[in-house]
Every structure is written in C-alpha cells, then in structure tokens.
Scaffold this active site. Structure first.
Site, short mmCIF file in Angstrom:
data_model
loop_
_atom_site.label_atom_id
_atom_site.label_comp_id
_atom_site.label_asym_id
_atom_site.label_seq_id
_atom_site.Cartn_x
_atom_site.Cartn_y
_atom_site.Cartn_z
N LYS A 29 27.92 -18.53 -54.10
CA LYS A 29 29.12 -18.87 -54.61
C LYS A 29 29.56 -17.29 -54.71
O LYS A 29 29.49 -16.79 -55.98
CB LYS A 29 28.38 -20.32 -56.01
CG LYS A 29 28.41 -21.00 -55.72
CD LYS A 29 28.68 -22.18 -56.36
CE LYS A 29 28.42 -23.20 -55.84
NZ LYS A 29 27.29 -23.69 -54.61
N ASP A 70 29.94 -20.11 -50.46
CA ASP A 70 30.12 -21.93 -50.91
C ASP A 70 31.63 -21.74 -50.88
O ASP A 70 32.45 -20.79 -51.47
CB ASP A 70 29.40 -22.06 -52.11
CG ASP A 70 28.13 -21.80 -51.44
OD1 ASP A 70 27.85 -21.70 -50.45
OD2 ASP A 70 27.84 -21.59 -51.99
N ARG A 80 31.96 -23.03 -42.21
CA ARG A 80 30.83 -24.38 -42.42
C ARG A 80 32.22 -25.40 -43.05
O ARG A 80 32.94 -25.30 -43.93
CB ARG A 80 30.27 -23.75 -43.85
CG ARG A 80 29.15 -24.92 -44.23
CD ARG A 80 28.73 -24.40 -44.92
NE ARG A 80 27.26 -23.69 -44.25
CZ ARG A 80 26.67 -22.55 -45.68
NH1 ARG A 80 26.96 -22.95 -46.68
NH2 ARG A 80 25.53 -22.18 -44.86
N LYS A 94 32.84 -31.94 -46.66
CA LYS A 94 33.53 -33.09 -46.81
C LYS A 94 33.63 -32.61 -47.80
O LYS A 94 35.27 -32.64 -48.72
CB LYS A 94 32.94 -34.28 -46.88
CG LYS A 94 32.60 -35.19 -45.79
CD LYS A 94 32.52 -36.47 -45.60
CE LYS A 94 31.96 -37.20 -43.92
NZ LYS A 94 30.78 -38.53 -44.62
N THR A 105 27.03 -31.72 -42.26
CA THR A 105 26.98 -33.14 -43.04
C THR A 105 26.16 -34.35 -42.53
O THR A 105 25.06 -33.98 -41.90
CB THR A 105 28.69 -34.07 -42.52
OG1 THR A 105 28.49 -35.54 -42.91
CG2 THR A 105 28.54 -34.19 -40.73
P1 FDA Z 1 28.35 -38.46 -47.25
O1 FDA Z 1 28.58 -38.48 -48.66
O2 FDA Z 1 29.27 -39.52 -46.45
O3 FDA Z 1 27.43 -39.44 -46.74
C1 FDA Z 1 26.98 -39.54 -45.81
C2 FDA Z 1 25.58 -40.18 -45.77
O4 FDA Z 1 24.25 -38.96 -45.63
C3 FDA Z 1 25.59 -40.77 -46.28
O5 FDA Z 1 25.35 -42.11 -46.28
C4 FDA Z 1 23.03 -41.32 -47.33
O6 FDA Z 1 22.76 -41.66 -46.47
C5 FDA Z 1 23.25 -39.68 -46.88
N1 FDA Z 1 23.45 -39.12 -47.82
C6 FDA Z 1 24.80 -37.96 -48.13
N2 FDA Z 1 24.69 -37.53 -49.07
C7 FDA Z 1 23.20 -37.73 -50.22
C8 FDA Z 1 22.66 -37.03 -51.25
N3 FDA Z 1 22.83 -36.59 -51.88
N4 FDA Z 1 21.69 -38.25 -51.38
C9 FDA Z 1 21.09 -38.71 -50.45
N5 FDA Z 1 21.39 -39.51 -49.16
C10 FDA Z 1 23.07 -38.54 -48.60
N6 FDA Z 1 30.11 -28.85 -51.07
C11 FDA Z 1 30.88 -28.04 -51.31
O7 FDA Z 1 32.38 -28.61 -52.20
N7 FDA Z 1 31.26 -26.92 -51.39
C12 FDA Z 1 30.10 -26.33 -50.48
O8 FDA Z 1 29.93 -24.48 -50.10
C13 FDA Z 1 29.04 -27.02 -49.60
N8 FDA Z 1 28.23 -26.54 -49.48
C14 FDA Z 1 27.38 -26.83 -47.92
C15 FDA Z 1 26.68 -26.91 -47.77
C16 FDA Z 1 25.76 -27.91 -46.98
C17 FDA Z 1 24.60 -27.26 -45.96
C18 FDA Z 1 25.95 -29.15 -46.86
C19 FDA Z 1 25.08 -30.10 -45.67
C20 FDA Z 1 26.73 -29.92 -47.77
C21 FDA Z 1 27.57 -29.09 -48.24
N9 FDA Z 1 28.01 -28.94 -49.44
C22 FDA Z 1 29.15 -28.12 -49.75
C23 FDA Z 1 28.16 -30.85 -49.67
C24 FDA Z 1 29.81 -31.28 -49.25
O9 FDA Z 1 30.40 -31.39 -49.12
C25 FDA Z 1 29.14 -32.72 -49.35
O10 FDA Z 1 29.18 -33.24 -51.02
C26 FDA Z 1 27.74 -33.80 -49.12
O11 FDA Z 1 27.06 -33.26 -47.76
C27 FDA Z 1 27.71 -34.79 -48.58
O12 FDA Z 1 28.51 -35.31 -48.04
P2 FDA Z 1 28.52 -36.00 -46.62
O13 FDA Z 1 28.80 -35.01 -45.40
O14 FDA Z 1 26.90 -36.09 -46.17
O15 FDA Z 1 28.59 -37.86 -46.39
#
Ligand code: FDA
Length: 310
Positions: free
Chosen positions: A99, A133, A183, A186, A229
């Site tokens: 960060k 990040d 990268r 969401k 994701t």
């Molecule tokens: P979504 O929230 O729709 O989740 C899809 C499904 O995944 C859920 O239904 C559940 O099954 C599972 N899931 C997701 N999160 C979970 C949890 N915490 N516990 C259990 N199950 C869960 N954000 C940001 O703002 N700045 C950044 O720099 C980063 N960097 C980053 C790096 C990497 C490698 C990842 C994977 C994520 C980030 N993030 C991030 C976080 C990102 O913005 C987001 O909040 C999370 O990935 C959750 O969103 P999803 O895309 O997984 O989808």
C-alpha cells in the site's frame, strides 16, 4: 451497500474497536482462517506449502497502519526489501503487494516514489514483481501517478484497479495501450454512490467488461491481468470468455486470498489454471480482517461460532 456491510466497514475505521477486539482470543482465532500467522516466517511457510503441494504462486502483503513519520515508511520499505530477498532465497514463485500509504504517500510523495523504486529495483534483480494495492477513492489519482512514473522505468510493477468505481473504465482506457499490468478487484472500501456503483450486479458486470479486454490475443506489449476475485460465477464466465477469445494464458492469472474459496482454488489448481494466492501477515490485521467480514456477512456467523466454541 447493505446496512450490515456499511456497519462493519465503519467498525474497520474505529481505533477504539481495534484496540479491544485484537486482544480477544476468539477474534484472533477467527483471523487465523484468513492468515497463516502474524510473522513473515508463517507467511513464507504457507507459500512453500502452496507451491510444493499445489504448484501455486503467491503474493505477500505485510499489513500495516497509517503512518505518522517517514521513519516508519523507511522501516516498511526495509521490511519489503528483506521479504524480496527471502522470496528469492526460498526459490518461491512470489511477488510483494504494497500500500503506498505504508511507503509514505500521505507524508512525502517523492520519498514514497523513491521507496517504491527501491522495491521495484530489488524485485527486478530477483526476477519477480511488486504490485501496488488500491486504497480508498481519494488515493486513486495519486496511486496511478506513482504507478505511471515507475512503469516508465520497468515492467516489474503492477497496480490494482477496483471495478466498483465509476471512474475505473476511463482509468483502464488511459492505461491499457501502454501495456500495463493490472490487478482487477471489485473493491473493499466504504464509498458513496456517486463514486462507486451501489448495486452488486453493476459491479459484477463492470468487472466482466473490464477483464474481458485482456482476454484476447494481440494485447499491447507488457499487458497483464490479475483476475482477483473469488466470485465463482464470474470466474466461470471469464474462463469461458478466455477460451472463446483465444486469450494467451501467459497474459493473465487468477488471484485469490488465502483461506477464501479453498475448494475453488483447489479445482482451478488441479485443472492447471494459473492461480496465485495472496497471503497477508503482520500485527496490524484489524481493519483488513473487518473488510474480509464485510465481504461476506456469513463470516460474522463464523466469528460468532468461534466465540461459542470457546
Ligand atoms: P464477492 O464479494 O462477490 O464474493 C464472491 C464469493 O466469494 C462470495 O459469495 C463468497 O463465497 C466468497 N468470498 C468473497 N469474500 C469472502 C470472504 N471475505 N470470506 C469468505 N468468502 C468470501 N480490494 C481493494 O479495494 N484494494 C486492493 O488492493 C485489493 N487487493 C486484492 C488482492 C487480491 C489478490 C484479492 C483476491 C482481493 C483484493 N481486494 C482488494 C479485495 C476485493 O476488492 C474484494 O473485496 C474481495 O476480493 C471480495 O470480492 P470478490 O471479488 O471475491 O466477490
């Protein structure tokens, strides 16, 4: 944004709650699901296992707090330089993810750029990358400026973009032709509706549209996408799009957080799909842990169950 999510995200910003919650045993127990341990060695051990057992690459993040002095930013930089050396010594397929506020962005932009440049140079020597990040929306312009300046020197740096932000399509337009390593996530912060799409369906659709730009042949030199994701539906849709579009598998990878969607991670790994797992470590895990809770309200039940189990 749901009331519960909004409540948890305001809790993430509360020093009062942080001081109390981090001392409670059941909260610490719940955190261990998402974090192999507080020490760097715990993270390195977890990465060794993921690499040897499943052939997975990793990304390391040292969790930190808001800084009050550039001396602290210097200490964070020194920590990451040591981490990059450790990654190399351990023969790990791993990157660091940082960060910019931890490297001093709020205090001295030029010193922050210099700190980042040292990390990127070390990563270049080690043959890996440093990812930046993306933090809350007031940081986006400054973060992208720093990224652009570093990217002029090397391709060993990438930046995170957030699909929930209304501005991200335009940001990607400005970066895409330069062959940037992106990268795509969401987005994890509390943002007002004029800044971020409030409806999950809109965020998901925007994610798909932005990611699909990379899933075809003939990308600009250096262009790379981290599909970060855990959304199984979206992952599946993007796998289909990658197949149909003839995407080059060296130009993208899936990325997920340690401990989240493990069965999906195992399936992708077994199918030979490129996947990297982000491992966080460090003492200052409270706001990060609260963001993980906010992402999935069922996690609050999980924490409650840890309380009952004692
Ligand atoms: P979504 O929230 O729709 O989740 C899809 C499904 O995944 C859920 O239904 C559940 O099954 C599972 N899931 C997701 N999160 C979970 C949890 N915490 N516990 C259990 N199950 C869960 N954000 C940001 O703002 N700045 C950044 O720099 C980063 N960097 C980053 C790096 C990497 C490698 C990842 C994977 C994520 C980030 N993030 C991030 C976080 C990102 O913005 C987001 O909040 C999370 O990935 C959750 O969103 P999803 O895309 O997984 O989808």
């Amino acid at each position: 944004m749901s009331v519960l999510r909004s409540l948890i995200l305001s809790g993430a910003e509360s020093p009062w709650l942080r001081d109390r919650a981090t001392r409670i045993a059941f909260v610490r127990r719940s955190v261990s699901r998402f974090m192999p341990g507080e020490a760097k060695e715990d993270a390195l051990d977890a990465a060794r296992q993921l690499q040897s057992r499943q052939g997975l690459g990793t990304i390391f993040t040292h969790l930190g707090e808001n800084l009050t002095s550039m001396a602290e930013a210097e200490a964070v930089t020194a920590h990451y330089l040591g981490l990059i050396d450790d990654i190399r010594a351990a023969g790990l397929n791993a990157h660091a993810s940082v960060k910019l506020t931890q490297l001093g962005l709020d205090l001295d932009t030029e010193a922050c750029v210099a700190n980042m440049a040292r990390l990127v140079e070390r990563a270049e020597q080690a043959g890996n990358m440093v990812w930046i990040d993306m933090e809350a929306s007031p940081y986006v312009d400054r973060t992208l400026d720093v990224f652009r300046r570093l990217r002029e020197r090397t391709t060993r740096v990438g930046v995170c973009l957030q699909a929930y932000l209304r501005r991200t399509a335009a940001d990607l337009d400005a970066l895409f032709d330069r062959g940037a390593a992106i990268r795509l996530v969401k987005g994890a912060y509390r943002e007002p509706p004029e800044v971020a799409f409030p409806r999950k369906a809109d965020v998901d659709e925007n994610y798909f549209r932005l990611a699909a730009r990379f899933l075809r042949p003939g990308l600009p030199e250096g262009a790379f996408l981290g599909i970060a994701t855990h959304d199984e539906r979206l992952v599946q849709r993007l796998r289909v799009a990658a197949g149909a579009g003839g995407a080059d598998p060296r130009r993208y990878e899936h990325e997920m957080l340690y401990g989240i969607q493990r069965p999906l991670q195992a399936r992708l790994a077994a199918a030979g799909v490129p996947l990297r797992v982000l491992i966080s470590y460090g003492e200052f895990w409270f706001p990060w842990f609260m963001r993980r809770l906010a992402e999935r309200p069922a996690n609050v039940l999980f924490v409650a169950r840890s309380l009952v189990r004692g």
